[in-house]
Design a protein around this motif. Structure first.
Motif, mmCIF file in Angstrom:
data_model
loop_
_atom_site.group_PDB
_atom_site.id
_atom_site.type_symbol
_atom_site.label_atom_id
_atom_site.label_comp_id
_atom_site.label_asym_id
_atom_site.label_seq_id
_atom_site.Cartn_x
_atom_site.Cartn_y
_atom_site.Cartn_z
ATOM 1 N N LEU A 1 -60.913 7.300 -35.464
ATOM 2 C CA LEU A 1 -61.857 7.539 -36.552
ATOM 3 C C LEU A 1 -61.225 8.410 -37.619
ATOM 4 O O LEU A 1 -60.369 9.247 -37.326
ATOM 5 N N GLY A 2 -61.644 8.221 -38.847
ATOM 6 C CA GLY A 2 -61.169 9.043 -39.953
ATOM 7 C C GLY A 2 -62.314 9.767 -40.623
ATOM 8 O O GLY A 2 -63.452 9.281 -40.635
ATOM 9 N N THR A 3 -62.046 10.941 -41.191
ATOM 10 C CA THR A 3 -63.083 11.716 -41.886
ATOM 11 C C THR A 3 -62.563 12.214 -43.221
ATOM 12 O O THR A 3 -61.374 12.517 -43.366
ATOM 13 N N THR A 4 -63.470 12.310 -44.182
ATOM 14 C CA THR A 4 -63.179 12.882 -45.491
ATOM 15 C C THR A 4 -64.359 13.755 -45.899
ATOM 16 O O THR A 4 -65.515 13.351 -45.727
ATOM 17 N N ILE A 5 -64.085 14.948 -46.399
ATOM 18 C CA ILE A 5 -65.148 15.796 -46.945
ATOM 19 C C ILE A 5 -65.323 15.395 -48.404
ATOM 20 O O ILE A 5 -64.468 15.674 -49.241
ATOM 21 N N THR A 6 -66.411 14.702 -48.715
ATOM 22 C CA THR A 6 -66.609 14.146 -50.053
ATOM 23 C C THR A 6 -67.340 15.088 -50.997
ATOM 24 O O THR A 6 -67.372 14.856 -52.196
ATOM 25 N N SER A 7 -67.947 16.136 -50.452
ATOM 26 C CA SER A 7 -68.660 17.087 -51.299
ATOM 27 C C SER A 7 -68.694 18.441 -50.613
ATOM 28 O O SER A 7 -68.795 18.527 -49.392
ATOM 29 N N LEU A 8 -68.580 19.492 -51.403
ATOM 30 C CA LEU A 8 -68.621 20.860 -50.893
ATOM 31 C C LEU A 8 -69.486 21.699 -51.806
ATOM 32 O O LEU A 8 -69.245 21.768 -53.013
ATOM 33 N N GLY A 9 -70.525 22.317 -51.240
ATOM 34 C CA GLY A 9 -71.403 23.173 -52.022
ATOM 35 C C GLY A 9 -71.506 24.565 -51.432
ATOM 36 O O GLY A 9 -71.397 24.751 -50.217
ATOM 37 N N VAL A 10 -71.677 25.553 -52.302
ATOM 38 C CA VAL A 10 -71.837 26.937 -51.878
ATOM 39 C C VAL A 10 -73.308 27.305 -52.030
ATOM 40 O O VAL A 10 -73.890 27.164 -53.107
ATOM 41 N N ASN A 11 -73.936 27.763 -50.949
ATOM 42 C CA ASN A 11 -75.361 28.087 -50.944
ATOM 43 C C ASN A 11 -75.599 29.552 -51.302
ATOM 44 O O ASN A 11 -74.680 30.376 -51.207
ATOM 45 N N ALA B 1 -65.575 7.251 -40.624
ATOM 46 C CA ALA B 1 -65.503 5.789 -40.550
ATOM 47 C C ALA B 1 -64.504 5.346 -39.500
ATOM 48 O O ALA B 1 -63.536 6.050 -39.186
ATOM 49 N N SER B 2 -64.755 4.146 -38.955
ATOM 50 C CA SER B 2 -63.793 3.521 -38.060
ATOM 51 C C SER B 2 -62.638 2.973 -38.881
ATOM 52 O O SER B 2 -62.714 2.884 -40.111
ATOM 53 N N GLU B 3 -61.569 2.580 -38.212
ATOM 54 C CA GLU B 3 -60.375 2.132 -38.927
ATOM 55 C C GLU B 3 -60.664 0.918 -39.797
ATOM 56 O O GLU B 3 -60.169 0.809 -40.914
ATOM 57 N N SER B 4 -61.465 -0.003 -39.299
ATOM 58 C CA SER B 4 -61.780 -1.214 -40.054
ATOM 59 C C SER B 4 -62.780 -0.961 -41.178
ATOM 60 O O SER B 4 -62.913 -1.766 -42.092
ATOM 61 N N GLY B 5 -63.490 0.178 -41.100
ATOM 62 C CA GLY B 5 -64.537 0.466 -42.064
ATOM 63 C C GLY B 5 -65.857 -0.197 -41.731
ATOM 64 O O GLY B 5 -66.856 -0.035 -42.436
ATOM 65 N N ARG B 6 -65.899 -0.949 -40.618
ATOM 66 C CA ARG B 6 -67.136 -1.631 -40.234
ATOM 67 C C ARG B 6 -68.235 -0.637 -39.881
ATOM 68 O O ARG B 6 -69.404 -0.849 -40.179
ATOM 69 N N SER C 1 -58.693 21.962 -46.391
ATOM 70 C CA SER C 1 -58.460 20.619 -46.912
ATOM 71 C C SER C 1 -59.743 19.797 -46.880
ATOM 72 O O SER C 1 -60.503 19.834 -45.913
ATOM 73 N N LEU C 2 -59.965 19.034 -47.955
ATOM 74 C CA LEU C 2 -61.076 18.088 -48.009
ATOM 75 C C LEU C 2 -60.581 16.653 -47.812
ATOM 76 O O LEU C 2 -61.364 15.718 -47.760
ATOM 77 N N ALA C 3 -59.263 16.510 -47.694
ATOM 78 C CA ALA C 3 -58.630 15.189 -47.713
ATOM 79 C C ALA C 3 -58.956 14.365 -46.470
ATOM 80 O O ALA C 3 -59.400 14.878 -45.444
ATOM 81 N N PHE C 4 -58.696 13.081 -46.587
ATOM 82 C CA PHE C 4 -58.879 12.158 -45.477
ATOM 83 C C PHE C 4 -57.977 12.564 -44.312
ATOM 84 O O PHE C 4 -56.807 12.877 -44.493
ATOM 85 N N GLU C 5 -58.546 12.563 -43.101
ATOM 86 C CA GLU C 5 -57.782 12.866 -41.898
ATOM 87 C C GLU C 5 -58.066 11.817 -40.839
ATOM 88 O O GLU C 5 -59.209 11.429 -40.625
ATOM 89 N N TRP C 6 -57.004 11.372 -40.168
ATOM 90 C CA TRP C 6 -57.118 10.329 -39.158
ATOM 91 C C TRP C 6 -56.918 10.929 -37.773
ATOM 92 O O TRP C 6 -55.979 11.686 -37.544
ATOM 93 N N ASP C 7 -57.840 10.620 -36.864
ATOM 94 C CA ASP C 7 -57.735 11.083 -35.486
ATOM 95 C C ASP C 7 -57.323 9.894 -34.620
ATOM 96 O O ASP C 7 -58.139 9.012 -34.320
ATOM 97 N N ALA C 8 -56.044 9.861 -34.236
ATOM 98 C CA ALA C 8 -55.531 8.735 -33.462
ATOM 99 C C ALA C 8 -56.206 8.642 -32.098
ATOM 100 O O ALA C 8 -56.317 7.555 -31.521
#
Length: 533
Positions: free
Chosen positions: A91-101, A113-118, A80-87
């Motif tokens: 903090l939340g993470t998203t894989i925005t790009s994937l490349g094959v070398n 990012a933090s929850e507020s996005g700050r 999955s590349l989707a947004f995931e939230w770690d309670a």
């Protein structure tokens, strides 16, 4: 020891002025100390948050590798590349790009990012495969220890893992698709380019103010725009321009036909418009505009004939951005001629809009007003001209479809569903104009197929190829920009190349001596040769 007395000072000749001066000085000192304490506290918080966010990036990379390892004998697993939230961490993470070398490792760009996005960071990180045979024991933490494969004939498994030490910040160049440091171009469209300092330049036709210099006078060479702002992405159409700055703000200018700028009227200089959220990317075409924000939400505004924006609105055009497919998150979008494609963060491809020729890849010729999934293949990148579309899947395979000859499969047949192009290379990115398609391999080779009467391949010929053909041997390319005005390609040294007709929209070069050949563009006046490559 002399005792300080306010009464004595007030009774002195300069009296009140001295007390006032001392009081002001005391206030200034206290304010400076306070600011220092606040700044130190803010810096300490930023350092701590950056460490936490970096740890979240590593954790997401490990999770990505772990998902690949759910099947040690198959390459069909798509993490999955989707947004995931770690309670636990907030903090939340998203894989925005994937490349094959080329070495089969995978490079991820992870947004944390933090929850507020700050607090937020973008980091590139690598996961790499190791060929193993069997478990030899367990380490102190209880994890299995694998034996490396002695040779290619052994019964093997592929074990994926996070590459230690591979996390690092994205440079400005990498945000725009380039990784080398030099004073040069880092990304370009047909009439705009960003140099390695993040400065924006424009040139060409300007009847609608699309150049952005506050005039309607054409310019045959680049002029600097808004020097106080640093940019990382640009896109254009024939009469308007869009740029994303280093903080994710969207700037727009030029004609505002059908509200495509998201403004009340057009503008002859870059102004904030379209959407107020920080964005990752923007796409425009045929007076419709789409943007993906930092949370992966897809927004649309502008021309909405036949519901082409995909928001469900019946309005002929929309000025204020509306969300497309609420509840879904995306990382890539492309639009042209009323047809739009977007890749969600799980890699699924969605299409909507004009489809009279089956150009959406859905196997039908019926227009679609809402995003509809295209097959089950997971994709990493896509570009369309409306008539022709080319995409790269998660394994680097090249797919194409559209009107006659668009597929690159050796035929001149129209294809209303994605088909694999005839090539053994793996690819990273694609582009297309109305009649010609392009793709860059993971090794940096540029391929073209389709129409070539105007020298669109840049190989010195006008010979047509129905399969991807190596266009400019010996040059390593990293990016493409194709629209109705021009075809431009970026090489690995930051050089900008022009393909096709002499009226390409890029600033003048002598096409007469080298017809049908890709030509490297000159640098801006006053910038060459010192400091430029």
């Amino acid at each position: 020891m002399t005792k300080f007395s306010y009464k004595a000072v007030l009774a002195s000749k300069r009296g009140f002025a001295e007390v006032l001066g001392l009081s002001v000085l005391a206030i200034i000192v206290m304010f400076a100390v306070g600011v220092t304490v606040v700044n130190f506290s803010a810096q300490s918080t930023l350092v701590a948050q950056t460490k936490n966010l970096t740890a979240a990036v590593e954790s997401r990379a490990n999770e990505f590798a772990g998902q690949l390892n759910t099947s040690l004998t198959s390459d069909s697993v798509t993490p999955s590349l989707a947004f995931e939230w770690d309670a636990r961490t907030g903090l939340g993470t998203t894989i925005t790009s994937l490349g094959v070398n080329p070495d089969k490792s995978k490079t991820l760009v992870v947004h944390a990012a933090s929850e507020s996005g700050r607090f937020a960071i973008d980091r590139t990180v690598r996961v790499s495969p190791t060929v193993v045979t069997h478990v030899t024991g367990f380490d102190a933490a209880g994890y299995p220890v694998w034996a490396l494969a002695p040779n290619e004939l052994a019964d093997t498994y592929t074990l994926w893992g996070f590459t230690a030490g591979s996390i690092r910040p994205l440079t400005l160049k990498e945000q725009a698709g380039q990784s080398k440091d030099a004073t040069n171009w880092i990304t370009a469209a047909s009439r705009l380019a960003i140099d390695s300092s993040g400065h924006l330049w424009g040139w060409g036709a300007n009847a609608s103010g699309q150049l952005g210099d506050g005039t309607t006078t054409d310019s045959a060479s680049p002029v600097p725009l808004t020097p106080a702002v640093k940019y990382r992405k640009v896109v254009t159409d024939a009469t308007s321009s869009f740029a994303v700055d280093s903080k994710g703000a969207l700037w727009v200018w030029g004609a505002n036909t059908s509200n495509k700028l998201g403004l009340a009227a057009g503008s002859g200089v870059p102004v904030r418009g379209g959407i107020n959220y920080p964005i990752q990317t923007v796409a425009t075409g045929s007076n419709s505009t789409f943007a993906i924000d930092s949370q992966g939400r897809l927004w649309a505004w502008g021309q909405n004939a036949n519901g082409r924006l995909g928001t469900g609105s019946a309005a002929a055009s929309i000025r204020d951005a509306e969300q497309v497919a609420p509840g879904q998150t995306f990382f890539s979008v492309t639009t042209q001629a009323g047809s739009t494609f977007a890749i969600d963060t799980a890699g699924s491809l969605w299409a909507w809009g004009a489809n009279a020729a089956g150009q959406l890849g859905l196997g039908t010729t019926v227009d679609v007003a809402t995003p509809t999934q295209v097959g089950v293949t997971k994709f990493a990148s896509i570009q369309t001209s409306g008539r022709r579309t080319a995409a790269v899947d998660m394994a680097g395979k090249l797919w194409a479809w559209g009107l006659a000859g668009a597929a690159g499969d050796g035929t001149n047949l129209p294809r209303t569903s994605p088909v694999l192009a005839t090539t053994t290379d793996t690819f990273s990115t694609t582009a297309a104009d109305a009649n010609t398609s392009y793709a860059i391999s993971t090794a940096g080779n540029l391929y073209a197929w389709g129409a070539n009467a105007g020298g669109q391949y840049g190989d010195g010929t006008t010979t047509v190829s129905r399969v991807p053909k190596l266009a400019v041997p010996g040059v390593t390319f990293i990016g493409l920009s194709v629209d109705a005005v021009a075809t431009a390609a970026m090489d690995s040294r930051g050089g900008l190349w022009s393909f096709g007709h002499s009226d390409s929209g890029l600033w003048p070069v002598d096409f007469g001596t080298t017809p049908n050949t890709a030509l490297k563009m000159p640098f801006p006046d006053g910038s060459a040769p010192t400091g430029w490559k």
